[in-house]
Write a protein that holds these residues in place. Structure first.
Motif, short mmCIF file in Angstrom:
data_model
loop_
_atom_site.label_atom_id
_atom_site.label_comp_id
_atom_site.label_asym_id
_atom_site.label_seq_id
_atom_site.Cartn_x
_atom_site.Cartn_y
_atom_site.Cartn_z
N GLU A 31 0.83 -1.20 0.00
CA GLU A 31 0.00 0.00 0.00
C GLU A 31 0.87 1.25 0.00
O GLU A 31 0.56 2.23 -0.69
CB GLU A 31 -0.91 0.01 1.22
N THR A 32 1.94 1.22 0.76
CA THR A 32 2.84 2.36 0.84
C THR A 32 3.54 2.60 -0.49
O THR A 32 3.65 3.73 -0.96
CB THR A 32 3.89 2.15 1.95
N GLN A 33 4.00 1.54 -1.12
CA GLN A 33 4.68 1.67 -2.41
C GLN A 33 3.73 2.13 -3.51
O GLN A 33 4.14 2.86 -4.41
CB GLN A 33 5.33 0.34 -2.81
N ASN A 34 2.47 1.75 -3.43
CA ASN A 34 1.49 2.12 -4.46
C ASN A 34 0.88 3.50 -4.25
O ASN A 34 0.23 4.02 -5.15
CB ASN A 34 0.38 1.07 -4.53
N ALA A 35 1.10 4.08 -3.09
CA ALA A 35 0.53 5.41 -2.81
C ALA A 35 1.25 6.46 -3.65
O ALA A 35 2.45 6.42 -3.82
CB ALA A 35 0.67 5.73 -1.33
N SER A 36 0.47 7.40 -4.15
CA SER A 36 1.07 8.48 -4.94
C SER A 36 1.49 9.65 -4.05
O SER A 36 2.28 10.49 -4.47
CB SER A 36 0.11 8.95 -6.03
N SER A 37 0.97 9.70 -2.82
CA SER A 37 1.39 10.74 -1.88
C SER A 37 1.27 10.18 -0.47
O SER A 37 0.60 9.16 -0.24
CB SER A 37 0.52 11.99 -2.01
N LYS A 38 1.88 10.86 0.47
CA LYS A 38 1.84 10.38 1.86
C LYS A 38 0.45 10.47 2.46
O LYS A 38 0.14 9.80 3.43
CB LYS A 38 2.84 11.14 2.71
N ASN A 43 -3.09 5.81 8.64
CA ASN A 43 -2.43 5.84 9.95
C ASN A 43 -0.99 6.31 9.90
O ASN A 43 -0.17 5.89 10.73
CB ASN A 43 -2.50 4.46 10.62
N LEU A 44 -0.64 7.18 8.99
CA LEU A 44 0.71 7.71 8.89
C LEU A 44 0.83 8.93 9.78
O LEU A 44 0.02 9.85 9.69
CB LEU A 44 1.03 8.09 7.44
N THR A 45 1.84 8.94 10.65
CA THR A 45 2.06 10.09 11.53
C THR A 45 3.53 10.48 11.48
O THR A 45 4.41 9.63 11.34
CB THR A 45 1.68 9.77 12.98
N LYS A 46 3.79 11.78 11.60
CA LYS A 46 5.15 12.28 11.60
C LYS A 46 5.81 11.92 12.92
O LYS A 46 5.22 12.04 13.98
CB LYS A 46 5.16 13.80 11.41
N LEU A 47 7.05 11.44 12.86
CA LEU A 47 7.79 11.14 14.07
C LEU A 47 8.20 12.43 14.75
O LEU A 47 8.65 13.37 14.10
CB LEU A 47 9.04 10.32 13.74
N PRO A 51 13.97 15.89 12.59
CA PRO A 51 13.73 16.96 11.61
C PRO A 51 13.49 16.37 10.22
O PRO A 51 13.99 15.29 9.90
CB PRO A 51 15.03 17.76 11.63
N ALA A 52 12.70 17.05 9.43
CA ALA A 52 12.43 16.60 8.05
C ALA A 52 13.72 16.68 7.25
O ALA A 52 14.50 17.62 7.38
CB ALA A 52 11.34 17.46 7.42
N THR A 53 13.97 15.71 6.42
CA THR A 53 15.14 15.72 5.56
C THR A 53 14.80 16.41 4.25
O THR A 53 13.64 16.67 3.97
CB THR A 53 15.65 14.30 5.29
N ILE A 54 15.79 16.65 3.43
CA ILE A 54 15.56 17.32 2.16
C ILE A 54 14.72 16.46 1.23
O ILE A 54 13.82 16.93 0.56
CB ILE A 54 16.91 17.67 1.49
N GLU A 55 14.98 15.16 1.20
CA GLU A 55 14.30 14.28 0.26
C GLU A 55 12.98 13.74 0.78
O GLU A 55 12.08 13.48 0.01
CB GLU A 55 15.21 13.12 -0.11
N SER A 56 12.87 13.52 2.08
CA SER A 56 11.65 12.92 2.60
C SER A 56 11.50 13.30 4.07
O SER A 56 12.34 13.94 4.66
CB SER A 56 11.72 11.40 2.47
N GLU A 57 10.39 12.88 4.63
CA GLU A 57 10.13 13.11 6.03
C GLU A 57 10.15 11.76 6.75
O GLU A 57 9.75 10.74 6.19
CB GLU A 57 8.77 13.77 6.22
N SER A 58 10.61 11.75 7.97
CA SER A 58 10.59 10.54 8.78
C SER A 58 9.18 10.34 9.30
O SER A 58 8.60 11.25 9.86
CB SER A 58 11.56 10.66 9.95
N ALA A 59 8.64 9.16 9.11
CA ALA A 59 7.28 8.90 9.54
C ALA A 59 7.15 7.44 9.95
O ALA A 59 7.99 6.61 9.61
CB ALA A 59 6.31 9.21 8.42
N THR A 60 6.10 7.17 10.68
CA THR A 60 5.81 5.81 11.09
C THR A 60 4.36 5.51 10.78
O THR A 60 3.53 6.41 10.76
CB THR A 60 6.10 5.61 12.58
N ILE A 61 4.08 4.25 10.56
CA ILE A 61 2.72 3.82 10.30
C ILE A 61 2.27 2.96 11.47
O ILE A 61 2.98 2.06 11.88
CB ILE A 61 2.63 3.00 8.99
#
Length: 62
Positions: A31-38, A43-47, A51-61
């Protein structure tokens, strides 16, 4: 989405004895790989504390 996993994560998945849990984890990965956006990932929440990185944000499901 581009999803990256640590090599240790793949090894840990192989050691899950509970087939139901392993199936749910694989479904969540798909499901995560097929998602077009976060916003499409349930149930995705920001850790907090990371801090957010340049390429992505750290998150947990979960």
């Amino acid at each position: 989405m581009d999803v990256a996993f640590e090599s240790r994560f793949a090894k840990d998945l192989k050691h899950i004895q509970d087939a139901s849990l392993r199936r749910r984890v694989k479904q969540l990965i798909n499901e995560t790989q097929n998602a077009s956006s976060k916003h499409e990932i349930p149930n995705l929440t920001k850790l907090k504390g990371f801090p957010a990185t340049i390429e992505s944000e750290s998150a947990t499901i979960g």
